[in-house]
Enzyme design. Sequence first.
Site, PDB file in Angstrom:
ATOM      1  CE  LYS A  86     -17.738  25.086 -29.057  1.00 21.87           C
ATOM      2  NZ  LYS A  86     -17.529  23.621 -28.964  1.00 21.87           N
ATOM      3  CD  GLU A 122     -18.014  21.134 -21.072  1.00 17.47           C
ATOM      4  OE1 GLU A 122     -18.786  21.588 -21.919  1.00 17.47           O
ATOM      5  OE2 GLU A 122     -16.907  20.633 -21.357  1.00 17.47           O
ATOM      6  CB  SER A 163     -12.611  23.696 -30.495  1.00 11.56           C
ATOM      7  OG  SER A 163     -12.622  22.658 -31.447  1.00 11.56           O
ATOM      8  CB  SER A 172      -0.941   0.016   1.213  1.00 13.80           C
ATOM      9  OG  SER A 172      -0.200   0.029   2.423  1.00 13.80           O
ATOM     10  CG  HIS A 193     -40.900  21.632 -13.779  1.00 12.54           C
ATOM     11  ND1 HIS A 193     -40.936  20.334 -13.339  1.00 12.54           N
ATOM     12  CD2 HIS A 193     -41.812  22.313 -13.031  1.00 12.54           C
ATOM     13  CE1 HIS A 193     -41.849  20.219 -12.371  1.00 12.54           C
ATOM     14  NE2 HIS A 193     -42.379  21.405 -12.159  1.00 12.54           N
TER      15      HIS A 193
END
Length: 469
Positions: free
Chosen positions: A290, A297, A284, A29, A163
């Site tokens: 982008k 995220e 991007s 460990s 909603h």
Amino acid sequence: MAGQTGEGALWGGRFSSGPDYTLQRLSKSTHFDWRLVPYDLDATAAHARALSSAGHLSSGDLATVLAALETIREDYLADRIQPRESDEDVHGALERILIERVGENLGGSLRAGRSRNDQIATFVRMYARDASRSLRSILLECVRILIQRSEEVGEHAMPGRTHFQHAQPVLVAHYLLAHAWPMIRNIQRIDDWSARNNVSPYGGGALAGGGLGLDPEAIASELGFDGVQPNSLDGTSSRDVVAEFLYIAAQIGLDLSRLAEEIIVYSSAEFSYITLDDAFATGSSMMPQKKNPDIAELARGKSGRLLGNLSGLLTTLKGLPLAYNRDLQEDKEHLFDSVDTLLLVLPAMAGLLSSMSFHLDTMERNATAGFSLATDVADSLVRHGVPFREAHEVVGALVAHCESQGVDLHEVSDADLASISPHLTPAVRSSMTLESSLASKAGRGGTAPKQVASQRAELVALVNSLSEN
């Protein structure tokens, strides 16, 4: 290791052969518990003092051990020592290193009166205690940022949603503070948890307590604990405080994920409520236009790791008999991963929140869209003696009329209002404004400007109080 304790291990005398390689790999460990070195060193120093006080270690030997432990600490912090392949765990590794520096007789005497079972139960609590303080500090900073941003946006309004559909207008400040309160509750959860966590299992030995007359209270005090666990069986085998910590971590992740989801949506072109600062967004590899909300995220995605760590530990703990079982080795990777994850996510989210820009005119322009003042019209009828059930039906008919004619509530003529219901007199027009809608929500917790200002002051006082703890 046949017939003797092997290097980097704490057992072996009763075995006729050494462990198989597959057992060694499974049992090892040090690749994750090496971070517990500072806590092991602190506890070993306290244990050495307890051995000396009980007459099991001379004052000269104590001084030698304490000096060696300090040099080990310095080497650890400078990254001059690492576990060897033969070291089974952090405890065995540090005993090996100590023996190398003070000799086998003195270095090997420190194991008297303690077990890996009470050691690791203690070190995990010490690690979680320090980690909780770091997380608590960053959470407080996030709350301060949300409070500051709520002041910056003034009394501008935005659509409130249920909603995720237009519902009723709210102040942007009210919305921002709504995300601060869950963070406050998580700080309070940490504080509640801390009292249960800060009780030392040290002295419980393998399961039945130590037999050398050492003082566990003195060790607990030296290690910063409030006291000693009253039952050695429970102390060496329970991990409910770790599970509780992982729940708090998971709840923090969930709350961040909800906020992240809204940032992702509100920064899209369809909404354009928020623009992310260039330093807290990415691009991007293919599309040059982008601007991606990667922090939000990743915060949303990593909440899944935090939930998984909680679920994983609870599943491990289910059905374990008293006292220590090797299954408990699994608690640390869940704990370490949750701490590491939040220490990555929280500072990034703090930077995102402090730097993003609000398009307040766009938000306010949409605040009354979707007939979101309809409830205010119904409330107006109620104030004039109309039962709410009937007021609800009347305003529903008014909305249906507006939809069929392509107009908003305030654009309906007096004649059309009267044709829908005699209750819809010109007096109801006073309820068809954003200002009247906001002002009417004047009860505690409401979105009226005065209530939001009061809420902010309450939150500031609470943050100041929590900052003093």
